[in-house]
Design a protein around this motif. Structure first.
Motif: not given
Length: 344
Positions: A182-188, A230-243
């Motif tokens: 989980t770059r750049p701050l290495l949370q993983g 999470i938006a009403r249509n299911g689009d989801t924001a999460n930590k960059v790299g999830t996409l």
């Protein structure tokens, strides 16, 4: 199975584990002012969408001890809610605490706010337990892949995605957990690996850039992550790299699952294009601490989050049940049935 302690209320202050120092040092820091809390959130000393909801409420409690007027409470809630704009729970937690105390006499507001924080935390921990129970049957037996950190450090409970993984491992359904750096701050690498080690779960760390190759190998049965909005249509924001994980999972036929509480769904957000994405400093990409590995002053594209389209998601696991496609129908129905516009 109990949460790892990460937050303690000691009015008029709150004590939290400084996540920026893990895994090298486990240090508790005391936050007594709104400025200190804001700095801790901004610098990721505390982080994780559900825990930020607790922090939002805590900011109002701290502020109420200084200025308990209507204007002071509302100003504090708005101020703390703006520190990190993508995670909906920071703002909604602050707003919920403010709404809970504004009808009280000013002299009673600070005490009531701290009681609200304690109740909020207890409710969050119970939600994590229920979410984990809902999520275990969704996972395919075998190994899982996760991104960023979604355990106790992110929620102050069992965790969202990591809570599901912990319970599934205890029941013999998960044999190991693959973890992206989980770059750049290495949370993983720093946080999730620390939690998995403490939980006794076999864990394998990989560079973010190796995730597609891992999925192509067939070694992973399910990808499961958390969410920040999470938006009403299911689009989801999460930590960059999830996409990129979701895209690779779709290509290789691996289910991609989001685990998040009801409070992460934003009824006012129609689609992912309406989610504000926090942009962070270029310096985070060019090195770690005093160690720099690129040219001085290098510009960097450093979004903290990305948005995964709903059509790449197999299911949402919540404490109130599992939501499956078609999300443009099932997510609004879920929101209508639960009728929990914000934590309260």
């Amino acid at each position: 199975m109990e949460p790892i302690p990460v937050v303690r209320f000691e009015p008029p202050a709150v004590r939290v584990v400084d996540q920026s120092l893990l895994p090298a040092e486990e240090r508790w820091i005391e936050l007594r002012t709104l400025e200190q809390l804001e700095e801790a959130i901004r610098s990721l000393r505390v982080r994780g969408a559900p825990l930020l909801g607790v922090c939002g409420a805590t900011g109002v409690a701290i502020a109420a001890g200084v200025d308990a007027s209507d204007a002071g409470i509302r100003s504090a809630a708005e101020r703390v809610g703006r520190v990190r704009p993508t995670a909906v729970e920071l703002e909604s937690g602050a707003r919920a605490c403010a709404e809970a105390i504004l009808g009280l006499p000013e002299g009673e507001r600070a005490g009531a706010a701290w009681r609200f924080c304690g109740e909020y935390l207890a409710r969050r921990q119970e939600e994590d337990r229920r979410l984990a129970e809902q999520g275990v049957p969704v996972l395919r037996p075998g190994a899982v892949l996760t991104h960023c950190n979604t355990g106790s450090l992110a929620t102050a409970g069992l965790g969202t995605a990591l809570g599901v993984i912990r319970l599934a491992f205890a029941r013999g359904m998960v044999e190991r957990c693959y973890v992206t750096e989980t770059r750049p701050l290495l949370q993983g690498a720093r946080l999730t690996m620390w939690e998995l080690e403490r939980s006794g779960i076999p864990a394998v760390l990989l560079p973010d850039t190796a995730a597609a190759a891992l999925l192509a190998s067939g070694a992973v049965s399910t990808v499961i992550t958390g969410a920040d909005r999470i938006a009403r249509n299911g689009d989801t924001a999460n930590k960059v790299g999830t996409l990129q994980l979701a895209l690779a999972a779709a290509r290789f036929g691996v289910p991609f699952v989001i685990a998040a509480p009801r409070s992460t769904f934003d009824p006012a957000c129609p689609a992912g294009s309406a989610i504000p994405i926090e942009q962070r400093e270029s310096s985070e990409v060019g090195g770690w601490g005093a160690c720099r590995w690129t040219v001085p002053g290098a510009a960097a594209f450093n979004p903290a989050f990305d948005v995964t389209p709903a059509d790449l998601i197999a299911a949402f696991v919540t404490e109130q049940g599992v939501i499956r496609p078609p999300f443009e129908v099932t997510v609004p129905a879920f929101l209508e049935q639960s009728r929990e516009g914000a934590p309260a």
